[in-house]
Design a protein around this motif. Structure first.
Motif, PDB file in Angstrom:
ATOM      1  N   PHE A  47       0.514  -1.059   0.243  1.00  0.00           N
ATOM      2  CA  PHE A  47      -0.059   0.221   0.404  1.00  0.00           C
ATOM      3  C   PHE A  47       1.078   1.205   0.129  1.00  0.00           C
ATOM      4  CE2 PHE A  47      -2.431   3.375   2.917  1.00  0.00           C
ATOM      5  CZ  PHE A  47      -2.912   3.361   1.144  1.00  0.00           C
ATOM      6  N   LEU A  48       1.923   0.779   1.194  1.00  0.00           N
ATOM      7  CA  LEU A  48       3.081   1.948   0.730  1.00  0.00           C
ATOM      8  C   LEU A  48       4.013   2.656  -0.465  1.00  0.00           C
ATOM      9  CD1 LEU A  48       4.054   2.000   4.615  1.00  0.00           C
ATOM     10  CD2 LEU A  48       2.480   3.812   4.111  1.00  0.00           C
ATOM     11  N   LYS A  49       3.958   1.440  -1.300  1.00  0.00           N
ATOM     12  CA  LYS A  49       5.170   1.366  -2.681  1.00  0.00           C
ATOM     13  C   LYS A  49       3.685   2.112  -2.949  1.00  0.00           C
ATOM     14  CE  LYS A  49       8.315  -1.966  -1.563  1.00  0.00           C
ATOM     15  NZ  LYS A  49       8.731  -3.520  -2.523  1.00  0.00           N
ATOM     16  N   ASP A  50       2.572   1.868  -3.519  1.00  0.00           N
ATOM     17  CA  ASP A  50       1.727   2.168  -4.116  1.00  0.00           C
ATOM     18  C   ASP A  50       1.501   3.575  -3.941  1.00  0.00           C
ATOM     19  OD1 ASP A  50       1.216   0.001  -5.706  1.00  0.00           O
ATOM     20  OD2 ASP A  50      -1.090  -0.531  -4.492  1.00  0.00           O
ATOM     21  N   LYS A  51       0.807   3.911  -2.627  1.00  0.00           N
ATOM     22  CA  LYS A  51       1.158   5.960  -2.117  1.00  0.00           C
ATOM     23  C   LYS A  51       2.464   6.425  -2.501  1.00  0.00           C
ATOM     24  CE  LYS A  51      -1.052   8.832   1.394  1.00  0.00           C
ATOM     25  NZ  LYS A  51      -0.556   8.839   3.270  1.00  0.00           N
ATOM     26  N   VAL A  52       3.537   5.808  -2.159  1.00  0.00           N
ATOM     27  CA  VAL A  52       5.023   6.636  -3.029  1.00  0.00           C
ATOM     28  C   VAL A  52       4.940   6.934  -4.443  1.00  0.00           C
ATOM     29  CG1 VAL A  52       7.601   6.844  -2.712  1.00  0.00           C
ATOM     30  CG2 VAL A  52       5.782   6.498  -1.087  1.00  0.00           C
ATOM     31  N   ALA A  53       4.268   5.560  -5.310  1.00  0.00           N
ATOM     32  CA  ALA A  53       4.260   5.835  -6.617  1.00  0.00           C
ATOM     33  C   ALA A  53       3.573   7.015  -6.956  1.00  0.00           C
ATOM     34  CB  ALA A  53       4.463   4.420  -7.048  1.00  0.00           C
ATOM     35  N   ASN A  54       2.405   6.927  -6.324  1.00  0.00           N
ATOM     36  CA  ASN A  54       1.278   7.545  -6.738  1.00  0.00           C
ATOM     37  C   ASN A  54       1.706   9.363  -6.108  1.00  0.00           C
ATOM     38  OD1 ASN A  54      -1.203   9.401  -7.428  1.00  0.00           O
ATOM     39  ND2 ASN A  54      -2.133   8.317  -5.595  1.00  0.00           N
ATOM     40  N   ASP A  55       2.199   9.103  -5.401  1.00  0.00           N
ATOM     41  CA  ASP A  55       2.977  11.066  -5.256  1.00  0.00           C
ATOM     42  C   ASP A  55       4.127  11.178  -5.673  1.00  0.00           C
ATOM     43  OD1 ASP A  55       1.298  10.773  -2.868  1.00  0.00           O
ATOM     44  OD2 ASP A  55       2.821  10.660  -1.319  1.00  0.00           O
ATOM     45  N   GLN A  56       5.003  10.336  -6.237  1.00  0.00           N
ATOM     46  CA  GLN A  56       5.873  10.981  -6.781  1.00  0.00           C
ATOM     47  C   GLN A  56       4.689  11.315  -8.277  1.00  0.00           C
ATOM     48  OE1 GLN A  56       8.292   7.198  -7.159  1.00  0.00           O
ATOM     49  NE2 GLN A  56       9.968   7.971  -5.564  1.00  0.00           N
ATOM     50  N   GLU A  57       4.231  10.365  -9.006  1.00  0.00           N
ATOM     51  CA  GLU A  57       3.642  10.613 -10.280  1.00  0.00           C
ATOM     52  C   GLU A  57       3.020  12.113  -9.924  1.00  0.00           C
ATOM     53  OE1 GLU A  57       0.624   8.210 -11.513  1.00  0.00           O
ATOM     54  OE2 GLU A  57       1.836   6.346 -10.964  1.00  0.00           O
ATOM     55  N   ILE A  58       2.164  12.791  -9.040  1.00  0.00           N
ATOM     56  CA  ILE A  58       2.039  13.735  -7.899  1.00  0.00           C
ATOM     57  C   ILE A  58       2.522  14.636  -8.700  1.00  0.00           C
ATOM     58  CG2 ILE A  58       0.495  15.014  -6.748  1.00  0.00           C
ATOM     59  CD1 ILE A  58      -0.948  12.834  -6.236  1.00  0.00           C
ATOM     60  N   ILE A  59       4.347  14.136  -8.136  1.00  0.00           N
ATOM     61  CA  ILE A  59       5.706  15.147  -7.463  1.00  0.00           C
ATOM     62  C   ILE A  59       5.794  15.933  -9.373  1.00  0.00           C
ATOM     63  CG2 ILE A  59       7.783  16.040  -6.878  1.00  0.00           C
ATOM     64  CD1 ILE A  59       7.165  14.198  -5.142  1.00  0.00           C
ATOM     65  N   LEU A  60       6.356  14.522 -10.218  1.00  0.00           N
ATOM     66  CA  LEU A  60       6.442  14.805 -11.737  1.00  0.00           C
ATOM     67  C   LEU A  60       5.151  15.909 -12.274  1.00  0.00           C
ATOM     68  CD1 LEU A  60       8.143  11.053 -12.649  1.00  0.00           C
ATOM     69  CD2 LEU A  60       9.453  13.289 -11.592  1.00  0.00           C
ATOM     70  N   ASP A  61       4.085  15.440 -11.958  1.00  0.00           N
ATOM     71  CA  ASP A  61       3.011  16.257 -12.621  1.00  0.00           C
ATOM     72  C   ASP A  61       3.886  17.262 -12.477  1.00  0.00           C
ATOM     73  OD1 ASP A  61       1.835  14.481 -14.078  1.00  0.00           O
ATOM     74  OD2 ASP A  61       0.889  14.270 -12.851  1.00  0.00           O
ATOM     75  N   VAL A  62       3.676  17.775 -11.200  1.00  0.00           N
ATOM     76  CA  VAL A  62       3.255  18.761 -11.070  1.00  0.00           C
ATOM     77  C   VAL A  62       4.652  20.250 -10.849  1.00  0.00           C
ATOM     78  CG1 VAL A  62       3.901  20.428  -8.225  1.00  0.00           C
ATOM     79  CG2 VAL A  62       2.103  18.817  -8.579  1.00  0.00           C
ATOM     80  N   ILE A  63       5.798  19.323 -11.687  1.00  0.00           N
ATOM     81  CA  ILE A  63       7.790  19.935 -11.532  1.00  0.00           C
ATOM     82  C   ILE A  63       7.247  19.712 -13.028  1.00  0.00           C
ATOM     83  CG2 ILE A  63       9.693  19.029 -12.175  1.00  0.00           C
ATOM     84  CD1 ILE A  63       9.347  17.961  -9.994  1.00  0.00           C
ATOM     85  N   GLY A  64       6.292  19.519 -13.407  1.00  0.00           N
ATOM     86  CA  GLY A  64       6.111  19.184 -14.990  1.00  0.00           C
ATOM     87  C   GLY A  64       5.627  20.443 -15.681  1.00  0.00           C
ATOM     88  N   GLU A  65       4.882  21.171 -14.852  1.00  0.00           N
ATOM     89  CA  GLU A  65       3.545  22.296 -14.795  1.00  0.00           C
ATOM     90  C   GLU A  65       4.134  23.755 -14.608  1.00  0.00           C
ATOM     91  OE1 GLU A  65       0.038  21.609 -12.921  1.00  0.00           O
ATOM     92  OE2 GLU A  65      -1.010  19.681 -13.511  1.00  0.00           O
ATOM     93  N   LYS A  66       4.805  23.436 -13.687  1.00  0.00           N
ATOM     94  CA  LYS A  66       5.936  24.674 -13.012  1.00  0.00           C
ATOM     95  C   LYS A  66       6.638  24.926 -14.173  1.00  0.00           C
ATOM     96  CE  LYS A  66       9.477  25.395  -8.923  1.00  0.00           C
ATOM     97  NZ  LYS A  66       9.680  26.055  -8.531  1.00  0.00           N
ATOM     98  N   LYS A  67       7.007  23.643 -15.157  1.00  0.00           N
ATOM     99  CA  LYS A  67       8.157  24.080 -15.341  1.00  0.00           C
ATOM    100  C   LYS A  67       7.333  24.702 -17.122  1.00  0.00           C
ATOM    101  CE  LYS A  67      11.697  20.762 -15.520  1.00  0.00           C
ATOM    102  NZ  LYS A  67      12.429  18.935 -15.312  1.00  0.00           N
TER     103      LYS A  67
END
Length: 162
Positions: A57-77
């Motif tokens: 569950f935590l691995k899935d959550k981390v993966a999901n959070d990493q996707e969100i972070i990457l999306d936010v970074i992409g949007e920021k760029k």
């Protein structure tokens, strides 16, 4: 027959001793330890299973959070690029406005220069015409009759033909 009865007695005794051994088997401390160990193993396996599911569950959550972070970074760029492009366009518009104003200023300066030169020439012409008129007015009657004209009038005629 006696032999058979002895055999029967012995088997019965063995059976009874086995039964008593089974009954006594529960009271054996080694058996309790084995039972406790098996119970503990089952509990630990359950806990391990629970922790593995928590880890998944935590691995899935981390993966999901990493996707969100990457999306936010992409949007920021992307937003930085949009802002940079907007600032460049804004600077380009300001530069174009400045250049247009500079062009209008040069045009107005040129018009001013041309108009000033024309006014200076007109002023000189008016001064010269005033001198010619003054010279004609100062001419005497004899000069009028003899049709003598002042030099300024001859010069005026030369200028007007050129």
């Amino acid at each position: 027959m006696k032999d058979n009865s002895i055999i029967k007695k012995e088997t019965t005794t063995k059976k009874n001793s086995n039964a008593s051994a089974i009954i006594n088997h529960d009271d054996d401390p080694r058996d309790k330890k084995i039972f406790e160990d098996k119970s503990r193993i089952k509990d630990l396996e359950k806990e391990l299973s629970k922790r593995e599911s928590d880890i998944a569950f935590l691995k899935d959550k981390v993966a999901n959070d990493q996707e969100i972070i990457l999306d936010v970074i992409g949007e920021k760029k992307l937003l930085k690029k949009i802002i940079h492009d907007y600032e460049l366009k804004e600077l380009d518009v300001k530069l174009n406005n400045y250049q247009e104003l500079q062009r209008k200023h040069h045009k107005a300066e040129h018009r001013l220069f041309v108009t000033k030169n024309l006014l200076d020439e007109a002023h000189e012409t008016l001064k010269f015409q005033a001198k010619v008129i003054d010279d004609l007015e100062k001419r005497g009657l004899a000069e009028f009759i003899l049709r003598r004209y002042p030099d300024s009038l001859h010069e005026y005629k030369k200028r007007s033909h050129d």
